[in-house]
Design an enzyme around this catalytic site. Sequence first.
Site, short mmCIF file in Angstrom:
data_model
loop_
_atom_site.label_atom_id
_atom_site.label_comp_id
_atom_site.label_asym_id
_atom_site.label_seq_id
_atom_site.Cartn_x
_atom_site.Cartn_y
_atom_site.Cartn_z
N ASP A 1 0.84 -1.19 0.00
CA ASP A 1 0.00 0.00 0.00
C ASP A 1 0.88 1.25 0.00
OD1 ASP A 1 -2.65 1.35 0.53
OD2 ASP A 1 -1.59 1.94 2.35
N GLU B 1 1.57 -0.40 -4.99
CA GLU B 1 0.66 0.70 -5.31
C GLU B 1 1.58 1.91 -5.48
OE1 GLU B 1 -3.42 2.72 -3.61
OE2 GLU B 1 -1.85 2.23 -2.17
#
Length: 713
Positions: free
Chosen positions: A357, A393
Amino acid sequence: MKDRPLKPGEPYPLGATWIEEEDGVNFVLFSENATKVELLTYSQTRQDEPKEIIELRQRTGDLWHVFVPGLRPGQLYGYRVYGPYKPEEGLRFNPNKVLIDPYAKAINGLLLWDDSVFGYKIGDQNQDLSFDERKDDKFIPKGVIINPYFDWEDEHFFFRRKIPFKDSIIYETHIKGITKLRQDLPENVRGTFLGLASDTMIDYLKDLGITTVEIMPIQQFVDERFIVDKGLKNYWGYNPINYFSPECRYSSSGCLGNQVIEFKKLVNSLHNAGLEVIIDVVYNHTAEGNHLGPTLSFKGIDNSSYYMLDPKNKRYYIDFTGTGNTLNLSHPRVLQLVLDSLRYWVLEMHVDGFRFDLASALARQLYSVNMLSTFFVAIQQDPILSQVKLIAEPWDVGPGGYQVGNFPYLWAEWNGKYRDTIRRFWRGDPVPYEELANRLLGSPDLYAGSNKTPFASINYITSHDGFTLQDLVSYNQKHNEANKLNNEDGMNENYSWNCGVEGETNDSNILYCREKQRRNFVITLFVSQGIPMILGGDEIGRTQKGNNNAFCQDNETSWYDWNLDENRVRFHDFVRRLTNFYKAHPIFRRARYFQGKKLHGSPLKDVTWLKPDGNEVDDSVWKSPTNHIIYILEGSAIDEINYNGERIADDTFLIILNGASTNLKIKVPHGKWELVLHPYPHEPSNDKKIIENNKEVEIDGKTALIYRRIEFQ
């Protein structure tokens, strides 16, 4: 407190390690700036005060350690850490606060919010410069000593031949959401690790044709106080407080180490079925927030080591994540924590890879993003971590944080540019021809030239973050009122199109348009080069009623509805057909970029771009906006070999994507072509099923058609 003969213990490994043959536990805690450390043990029946307080008198460098005989698995524990409380210098020690061991392998429950879990007095005019002396034992969850033994059936999984990226189809899902409403599972396992581990769910995933299950965060996390105060919960889990413990709320059998066993059972079952497991990890920030956040673990153990602080005023945190803090990976012990955690999930929990993330934050060196940062260098040379699937990401919320295309060659990236371009195209926006062509062919403009392959690109139309596929074709605007944030959260621009009516409708023309649009998106995804990712539930028409940021919706908004009508069953079968089609045709899974050249003496280019009149696209078209694209992928011109060293060959495909609302007349290229994929919920007309060269064919507006060459005339 009863006396017991303590031993100095060893300074490695960090955390609490049960040593069965010595009948005790070795405890190690890192703190560079502490002056004193106490270990607290608790009984399972009473956690408002410690049963025993043991000072860690042994210190090796910055590691505090002790061996405590007689402690066994199931024992609860925490720490108190002494030192100066000088927030303006970045020091926030408060020995009144119970702290969670960063290396705890299990945590026995959830944080209970109370003003006492803050290191300062809530409401004091000096804010965090004040000092709170209240004990918070009963509100803080405790670490659990675990028995790490598990009878794996996938032994040596790490050394087995892995599913290569070129054969991977990723399914992003949520442990609770996917099974919470499955009436065919025992009620006690719905929404848990064991629910997903059930034969029912594994058979479902295998039948769907996916290869890789990507699970949203399952490391222990915290429900933010502002969410709890609104009567909501953190559903997604991007708010970690520990990087080793599987989230206890997903255990069906309790939180005294049972969550570890259940997670291992899940991985074991998925591996036995030939499926991979990737977990979504959040090493960019913790649940302790900014200078006004709680003191739960890292902040009270060694704040100035664990977090990036503002060099001008160390009272404040540098925030590249939008959550109040950023983990300081430039400190060797913090980098070690992350690498130890990653290796633990591979070697002890047997996961096959990670999705990071806000991964740009991991490369932060103060204000710049540096892809040669220690973190990436450490992973590249690590004999374990360099061999698992690594997915980024590729952005954070700081300046210069958008790093699509810039991650090292071992990494794949969520291709946000792919998502936006394909959405805009099917909405009907004119898209630069070159941009669209690049996205369909694996984004060589982003990834080629740095030893990367098309598999650097994770292609997706939807993910947990944003609209579901059903909502993408049903809503023009977000509808996040249920989040109680005045509909100000979530992305404003979704590049979505509702086919003419906002939200639910009974209008048959609108419903037909939406069915076609959903199929157009799925067809496009599976004929694009790169790794396809499906958002779990999209295959059964999951809707969040227009909520594009359902992070706090732990309810029917997010849970998968398994009461499938005929329409949803048909779409599920369509998606399954697409996964099988994709696996059957290596031309859509190229390991090298297309070159637009004649290869191996073939009279035909590996890819040919065509205008509607049948002529090849020229530079003027290449640089212009378009709302249609026509091209041929030549199956006889694949410049690759398979696992056995044989040259790969495949069928040849004609791909016609018409994103305009108007019909498009095209001249059929050389050969005889059979329709293999179309977006119509019904059978198409016969004149579309077989087309031949030099004939003119009319392509309906908003239509993706894929033809296979059956004769080369």
